[in-house]
Design an enzyme around this catalytic site. Structure first.
Site, PDB file in Angstrom:
ATOM      1  N   LYS A  48       0.847  -1.228   0.128  1.00 17.99           N
ATOM      2  CA  LYS A  48       0.055  -0.025  -0.020  1.00 17.99           C
ATOM      3  C   LYS A  48       0.810   1.363   0.008  1.00 17.99           C
ATOM      4  CE  LYS A  48      -3.863  -2.563   2.117  1.00 17.99           C
ATOM      5  NZ  LYS A  48      -4.501  -2.884   3.427  1.00 17.99           N
ATOM      6  N   GLN A  92      -4.712  -1.297   9.675  1.00 16.69           N
ATOM      7  CA  GLN A  92      -4.785  -2.653   9.218  1.00 16.69           C
ATOM      8  C   GLN A  92      -5.408  -3.752   9.820  1.00 16.69           C
ATOM      9  OE1 GLN A  92      -3.386  -3.421   5.835  1.00 16.69           O
ATOM     10  NE2 GLN A  92      -4.039  -5.565   6.211  1.00 16.69           N
ATOM     11  N   ASP A 115     -10.967   2.879   4.150  1.00 18.09           N
ATOM     12  CA  ASP A 115     -11.560   1.591   4.064  1.00 18.09           C
ATOM     13  C   ASP A 115     -12.861   1.424   3.842  1.00 18.09           C
ATOM     14  OD1 ASP A 115      -9.256  -0.199   3.528  1.00 18.09           O
ATOM     15  OD2 ASP A 115      -8.719  -0.332   5.481  1.00 18.09           O
TER      16      ASP A 115
END
Ligand code: NAP
Length: 276
Positions: A48, A92, A115
């Site tokens: 990422k 994460q 997200d």
């Protein structure tokens, strides 16, 4: 049968984003927070950050040890929430077992939730008022669109009901007017249900879970799974070699949904920066 090339589409999307970002005076900034040392998570985070660098997105990486407390994590998220250099915050997942994921997510403001995992963004998706949508399911929808596959009126079956993939995937397909069935570990007659699918999305996390006898002739097959087979080779949830003979469209692993997930994260980060 046509293979849906997620790698190529993701590269196309990233190139378009790069041009848009070059024109921005203040480049988007993404903070990536990782807790613990899960090797798969560390690879995802590295990829990422690399993708950010290629597009001119500023990225800030924060690593907390597994021994950190929930309060320390939430303090960091509160600090990032107030930081005007940071447009997007990525926590994460999964967090180590001793952490409360829902409580941590509540410390990410909805406008920085790249997200799409906060309760507000998930609720907006449910109301068909999507703002920021979870990267993997969004990537699947973009791929269907690219290949001219309109879910409207189709039977779509989603294998898996996780908060991050299965549920938002089902909701996006429903919002796109598909007739959606969601299967999970307690589903009976999973094979018969899958055989009726015009569009089958596999997000189970089990190698070769979807076999050719579960698939209708001409079905569209999307494989979200990322697994290792008995030889340690990367593979999806679908028995690709046999299922591809029956499918009209199918995604490979690697090179299908995976690259689209990263491209969508870049897209969501760009969106959060545009909203300033
Ligand atoms: P997860 O949280 O483990 O969820 C797996 C789902 O599969 C659960 O809902 C589970 O049901 C269901 N399931 C398990 N056994 C089943 C069975 N026999 N029949 C039907 N459903 C069954 O996994 P996830 O996070 O959604 O991820 C799924 C896969 O996608 C993994 O391989 C993951 O690595 C991969 N992934 C890929 C990307 C990408 O970018 N390509 C992104 C995220 C995840 P219950 O709810 O009843 O337990």
């Amino acid at each position: 049968m046509e293979i849906m090339d997620g790698k190529a589409l993701a590269a196309e999307i990233r190139a378009e984003l790069k041009v848009k970002i070059e024109k921005m005076q203040q480049k988007p900034g993404l903070a990536v927070v990782i807790v613990g040392e899960d090797p798969a998570s560390q690879i995802y985070v590295r990829n990422k950050i690399k993708a950010c660098a290629e597009l001119g997105i500023r990225s800030y990486s924060y690593e907390l040890p597994e021994t950190a407390s929930q309060a320390e994590l939430e303090e960091l998220l509160d600090k990032l929430a107030l930081d005007s250099d940071v447009n997007g915050i990525l926590l994460q997942m999964p967090l180590p077992k001793n952490f409360d994921e829902d409580s941590a997510m509540a410390h990410i403001p909805v406008e920085k939730d790249v997200d799409g995992f906060t309760a507000t963004n998930l609720g907006l998706l449910m109301q068909h008022k999507e703002k920021i949508v979870a990267c993997t399911p969004l990537g699947v929808m973009k791929m269907l669109e690219k290949y001219g596959i309109d879910p409207a009126g189709k039977n779509a079956v989603v294998l898996g009901r996780s908060e991050t993939v299965g549920k938002p995937m089902a909701m996006l397909l429903l919002n796109a007017n598909a007739t959606v069935t969601v299967c999970h570990s307690r589903t009976q007659n999973c094979k018969e249900i899958c055989k009726k699918a015009d569009i089958l999305i596999a997000a189970v996390g089990k190698p070769k879970f979807v076999t050719a006898d579960m698939v209708k002739d001409g079905a569209v097959i999307v494989d979200v799974g990322i697994n290792r087979d008995e030889n340690g080779k990367l593979c999806g949830d679908v028995d690709f070699q046999n299922v591809k003979e029956k499918a009209s469209y199918i995604t490979p692993v690697p090179g299908g949904v995976g690259p689209m997930t990263i491209a969508m994260l870049m897209y969501n980060t760009y969106l959060t920066a545009c909203k300033e």
